[in-house]
Design a protein around this motif. Structure first.
Motif, PDB file in Angstrom:
ATOM      1  N   ALA A  84       0.838  -1.182   0.000  1.00 22.56           N
ATOM      2  CA  ALA A  84       0.000   0.000   0.000  1.00 22.56           C
ATOM      3  C   ALA A  84       0.881   1.244   0.000  1.00 22.56           C
ATOM      4  O   ALA A  84       2.084   1.166   0.238  1.00 22.56           O
ATOM      5  CB  ALA A  84      -0.890  -0.006   1.229  1.00 22.56           C
ATOM      6  N   GLU A  85       0.253   2.360  -0.281  1.00 21.94           N
ATOM      7  CA  GLU A  85       0.975   3.619  -0.265  1.00 21.94           C
ATOM      8  C   GLU A  85       1.150   4.066   1.187  1.00 21.94           C
ATOM      9  O   GLU A  85       0.200   4.042   1.952  1.00 21.94           O
ATOM     10  CB  GLU A  85       0.118   4.647  -0.998  1.00 21.94           C
ATOM     11  N   LEU A  86       2.356   4.413   1.566  1.00 23.70           N
ATOM     12  CA  LEU A  86       2.604   4.806   2.951  1.00 23.70           C
ATOM     13  C   LEU A  86       2.714   6.318   3.032  1.00 23.70           C
ATOM     14  O   LEU A  86       3.591   6.909   2.416  1.00 23.70           O
ATOM     15  CB  LEU A  86       3.890   4.157   3.455  1.00 23.70           C
ATOM     16  N   ARG A  87       1.815   6.916   3.813  1.00 29.35           N
ATOM     17  CA  ARG A  87       1.826   8.379   3.918  1.00 29.35           C
ATOM     18  C   ARG A  87       2.351   8.869   5.253  1.00 29.35           C
ATOM     19  O   ARG A  87       2.579  10.040   5.444  1.00 29.35           O
ATOM     20  CB  ARG A  87       0.434   8.928   3.693  1.00 29.35           C
ATOM     21  N   PHE A  88       2.478   7.937   6.197  1.00 28.09           N
ATOM     22  CA  PHE A  88       3.004   8.318   7.502  1.00 28.09           C
ATOM     23  C   PHE A  88       4.193   7.413   7.801  1.00 28.09           C
ATOM     24  O   PHE A  88       4.188   6.249   7.433  1.00 28.09           O
ATOM     25  CB  PHE A  88       1.927   8.147   8.577  1.00 28.09           C
ATOM     26  N   PRO A  89       5.212   7.932   8.480  1.00 22.19           N
ATOM     27  CA  PRO A  89       6.364   7.091   8.788  1.00 22.19           C
ATOM     28  C   PRO A  89       5.989   5.977   9.759  1.00 22.19           C
ATOM     29  O   PRO A  89       5.309   6.224  10.752  1.00 22.19           O
ATOM     30  CB  PRO A  89       7.364   8.061   9.430  1.00 22.19           C
ATOM     31  N   ILE A  90       6.407   4.757   9.457  1.00 20.80           N
ATOM     32  CA  ILE A  90       6.114   3.629  10.331  1.00 20.80           C
ATOM     33  C   ILE A  90       7.276   2.658  10.210  1.00 20.80           C
ATOM     34  O   ILE A  90       7.788   2.437   9.111  1.00 20.80           O
ATOM     35  CB  ILE A  90       4.755   2.983   9.955  1.00 20.80           C
ATOM     36  N   THR A  91       7.723   2.122  11.343  1.00 24.27           N
ATOM     37  CA  THR A  91       8.859   1.201  11.286  1.00 24.27           C
ATOM     38  C   THR A  91       8.367  -0.184  10.876  1.00 24.27           C
ATOM     39  O   THR A  91       7.179  -0.488  10.962  1.00 24.27           O
ATOM     40  CB  THR A  91       9.579   1.089  12.646  1.00 24.27           C
ATOM     41  N   LEU A  93       8.874  -3.003  12.355  1.00 25.58           N
ATOM     42  CA  LEU A  93       8.311  -3.720  13.504  1.00 25.58           C
ATOM     43  C   LEU A  93       6.869  -3.269  13.777  1.00 25.58           C
ATOM     44  O   LEU A  93       5.976  -4.089  13.971  1.00 25.58           O
ATOM     45  CB  LEU A  93       9.181  -3.507  14.751  1.00 25.58           C
ATOM     46  N   GLU A  94       6.638  -1.958  13.758  1.00 21.13           N
ATOM     47  CA  GLU A  94       5.277  -1.449  13.989  1.00 21.13           C
ATOM     48  C   GLU A  94       4.324  -1.976  12.920  1.00 21.13           C
ATOM     49  O   GLU A  94       3.192  -2.351  13.200  1.00 21.13           O
ATOM     50  CB  GLU A  94       5.269   0.084  13.957  1.00 21.13           C
ATOM     51  N   PHE A  95       4.830  -1.979  11.678  1.00 21.86           N
ATOM     52  CA  PHE A  95       4.016  -2.457  10.555  1.00 21.86           C
ATOM     53  C   PHE A  95       3.628  -3.915  10.757  1.00 21.86           C
ATOM     54  O   PHE A  95       2.471  -4.296  10.633  1.00 21.86           O
ATOM     55  CB  PHE A  95       4.814  -2.284   9.257  1.00 21.86           C
ATOM     56  N   LEU A  97       3.601  -5.598  13.561  1.00 22.28           N
ATOM     57  CA  LEU A  97       2.727  -5.734  14.733  1.00 22.28           C
ATOM     58  C   LEU A  97       1.271  -5.425  14.392  1.00 22.28           C
ATOM     59  O   LEU A  97       0.357  -5.848  15.103  1.00 22.28           O
ATOM     60  CB  LEU A  97       3.209  -4.824  15.869  1.00 22.28           C
ATOM     61  N   GLY A  98       1.051  -4.690  13.285  1.00 25.94           N
ATOM     62  CA  GLY A  98      -0.314  -4.446  12.817  1.00 25.94           C
ATOM     63  C   GLY A  98      -1.060  -5.752  12.587  1.00 25.94           C
ATOM     64  O   GLY A  98      -2.280  -5.815  12.722  1.00 25.94           O
ATOM     65  N   ARG A 152       3.713  -9.372   7.967  1.00 25.78           N
ATOM     66  CA  ARG A 152       2.527  -8.933   8.705  1.00 25.78           C
ATOM     67  C   ARG A 152       1.405  -9.953   8.574  1.00 25.78           C
ATOM     68  O   ARG A 152       0.698 -10.244   9.529  1.00 25.78           O
ATOM     69  CB  ARG A 152       2.066  -7.567   8.197  1.00 25.78           C
TER      70      ARG A 152
END
Lengths: 264, 350
Positions: A84-91, A93-95, A97-98, A152
């Motif tokens: 997907a298009e990423l518009r906000f910074p996300i690591t 690991l965070e991704f 964990l989604g 993920r």
């Protein structure tokens, strides 16, 4: 595990999928192939309840899928789409964990449990992303990002994997890594996978069952030897192909016979 | 089905800069302390100088003791300054919370109540309430809420094409709704008598001087309640930031969360616009600051934005009422003055 019975999906006036039946069994990889516009992605999107079929039934563990809550379905069925298009910074690991969202005791605030972290770390190891876990998704290469998307999906621990052209942006070696991870999930943990792909040779190598679709209909369901025949493929793709055996693995090998005239 | 967790994984050290409950609580407690300090400083500043020691003594007693303050000073502190400061906090918190959740839900870092036309919707609602139900104070936040909700849905429907809402379409839809509602505002203004037009223009720019006793508790309650509700949807919003389809696949009830955000954000914007007009840029700048310093996990950035928004508007309003004292500027002029350049700087850094 997941079954579609006589599924029909209509968009306003166009019928995208016409009376298709499908059964995903534990431990098997099913490849869904067919020309563009055959209704493959539409079918895949309906299987986790995102598109509501016009007619037909979807059964998850023998229960109609409408009886399950959104989160209950997410624990059973996971989707690997193209990134997907990423518009906000996300690591990374965070991704990853989604993927544990559906397991949280509380759907909104819910903090990750120790087990969520352990599962995330395990799939990061499996997908060879441990060293990148603290990096931002936007800093990764296309192949690494697609691996994070798979990580993920694996983190959801869902026994049904639906993959929509997961290898479209990947080079040869990354295609093989990704599909062997899916294969491994099916073989060792009894997961069932449905893979939409345009790569017939890749499908011949990793799939147990192949579903061939054209114009919304399921033309043929069978093992690779039954589906990959020159006549059938010519009929469906409107093009001459040569089917022989792969010299090493022995699985069917499809070579398009191009009738392109080069001016020279 | 369960994944067998391998033993080696515990030995591997991940760079764990992810957000935890502890980090969130620490950040929020820090911001609450800062908020307390700013409230006290803002209470001391103004056209009427208050003695520091006596004011602190009286503040600490929560107004039960007058300490050394004269009756006039005591009234200025508790009847004028503190209500205004609390209203500033409520308005700032509301707008920043609304902005942060619009940005996450709509996957658009530029989404903001002011820019989407939601503030204008609330303004039209407030004006109509003033025109037709002038006597009934509670009709203003109610109509503002209705106006904000209608504007929100109008923008959302306009932005949503056959392929879903793209961020660019959303901003365009916001511009269309904003300009349309602006002309409605101009039209309604002409129906008013000339004496009210000036105070109206002031109010439209964002003005906290009209802090009324009746609406203050409502504004505070809505800002705190709204921030809590949206914080408790933060994990869903984290996934919605990656797209509605991904969020759906991972188990988010997308339409439920969307409805919650639209209704709660409209309440937040409605109550703050009814109380103070359209204070711009708070919903844009504050969530950006929160995300830049604490990361984009909404479980920390929404509560942090709420508290930072409160801080930001208290400071802006203190500047607005002291810089050319005894005259005042509308607080919206100050937030825009600080907000616009800061936003350009943030855009360049991103």
């Amino acid at each position: 595990m997941l079954e579609a019975r006589e599924l029909t999906i209509k968009y306003e006036d166009r019928t995208a999928v016409q009376a298709v039946s499908l059964m995903l069994q534990p431990g098997t990889v099913t490849a869904l192939i067919g020309p563009n516009g055959a209704g493959k992605s539409t079918l895949l999107r309906s299987l986790n309840g995102q598109l509501i079929p016009t007619a037909g039934l979807i059964l998850l563990n023998d229960q109609p899928i409408e009886q399950f809550s959104r989160r209950a379905i997410a624990k059973q069925i996971t989707v690997v789409a193209q990134e997907a298009e990423l518009r906000f910074p996300i690591t990374v690991l965070e991704f990853v964990l989604g993927g544990r969202f559906a397991w949280a005791a509380n759907s909104g605030w819910g903090w990750e449990s120790e087990r969520d972290l352990q599962v995330a770390k395990t799939v990061l190891i499996e997908t060879d992303l441990t060293d990148l876990s603290g990096r931002l998704m936007s800093e990764l290469s296309g192949g690494e990002r697609q691996r994070a998307v798979l990580a993920r999906a694996l983190a959801t621990e869902a026994p049904v994997l639906l993959l929509d052209e997961p290898t479209a942006n990947l080079d040869m070696s990354h295609q093989a890594i990704l599909l062997s991870l899916v294969r491994q999930r099916c073989d060792s943990l009894g997961a069932a996978a449905l893979v939409v792909t345009h790569d017939l040779n890749l499908a011949a190598q990793f799939a147990d069952i192949v579903v061939l679709m054209k114009a919304g209909r399921s033309i043929k369901v069978g093992n690779t030897g039954e589906v990959f025949t020159a006549e059938l493929l010519r009929e469906v793709f409107d093009m001459s192909v040569l089917v022989d055996a792969h010299p090493i693995s022995g699985v069917p090998r499809v070579t398009p016979v191009h009738e392109v005239h080069r001016a020279n | 089905m369960t994944v067998t967790v391998s033993d080696t994984s515990t030995a591997i050290r991940l760079r764990e800069n992810r957000v935890t409950l502890q980090k969130t609580v620490t950040a929020c407690l820090g911001l609450i302390c800062a908020l307390g300090v700013v409230v006290v400083i803002a209470a001391l500043l103004g056209s009427e100088k208050l003695p520091v020691g006596d004011t602190l003594c009286s503040l600490v007693s929560f107004g039960t003791r007058q300490c050394g303050l004269t009756n006039d000073q005591f009234d200025i502190l508790f009847q004028i300054r503190l209500p205004r400061i609390f209203l500033a906090a409520a308005v700032g918190g509301s707008l920043a919370t609304a902005g942060a959740s619009y940005q996450a839900l709509l996957r658009n870092p530029l989404a903001e109540p002011y820019l989407l036309g939601v503030s204008n919707g609330a303004a039209v609602g407030t004006m109509l309430a003033l025109l037709f139900f002038g006597k009934m104070e509670w009709s203003r936040p109610l109509m503002a809420f209705v106006g904000a909700l209608i504007a929100t849905f109008a923008v959302y429907r306009l932005a949503r094409g056959k392929v879903g809402a793209s961020p660019e379409r959303l901003i365009l839809a916001g511009v269309i709704v904003t300009t349309f509602l602006s002309s409605v505002i101009v039209f309604v203004t002409t129906l008013m008598d000339a004496t009210r037009i000036r105070s109206f223009t002031f109010w439209l720019l964002g003005d906290l001087s009209g802090a009324t006793k009746a609406l203050l508790p409502l504004a505070i309650a809505i800002s705190i309640g709204g921030a809590l509700v949206l914080t408790f949807n933060a994990r869903s919003l984290n996934l919605l930031m990656l797209g509605e389809r991904d969020a759906f696949d991972l188990g988010v009830e997308v339409s439920r969360v969307r409805t919650v955000v639209f209704v709660v954000a409209s309440l937040l914007v409605g109550s703050s616009v009814a109380a103070s007009g359209s204070v711009g840029y708070v919903g844009l700048v504050v969530p950006h600051l929160a995300r830049l310093s604490l990361g984009s996990d909404n479980r920390i950035s929404i509560p942090a934005a709420a508290l930072t928004g409160a801080l930001f508007v208290i400071v802006a309003d203190t500047v607005a009422r002291t810089i050319i004292a005894p005259r005042e500027l509308p607080v919206g002029a100050i937030t825009a003055l600080i907000g616009a350049p800061l936003f350009i700087y943030l855009l360049k850094r991103a």
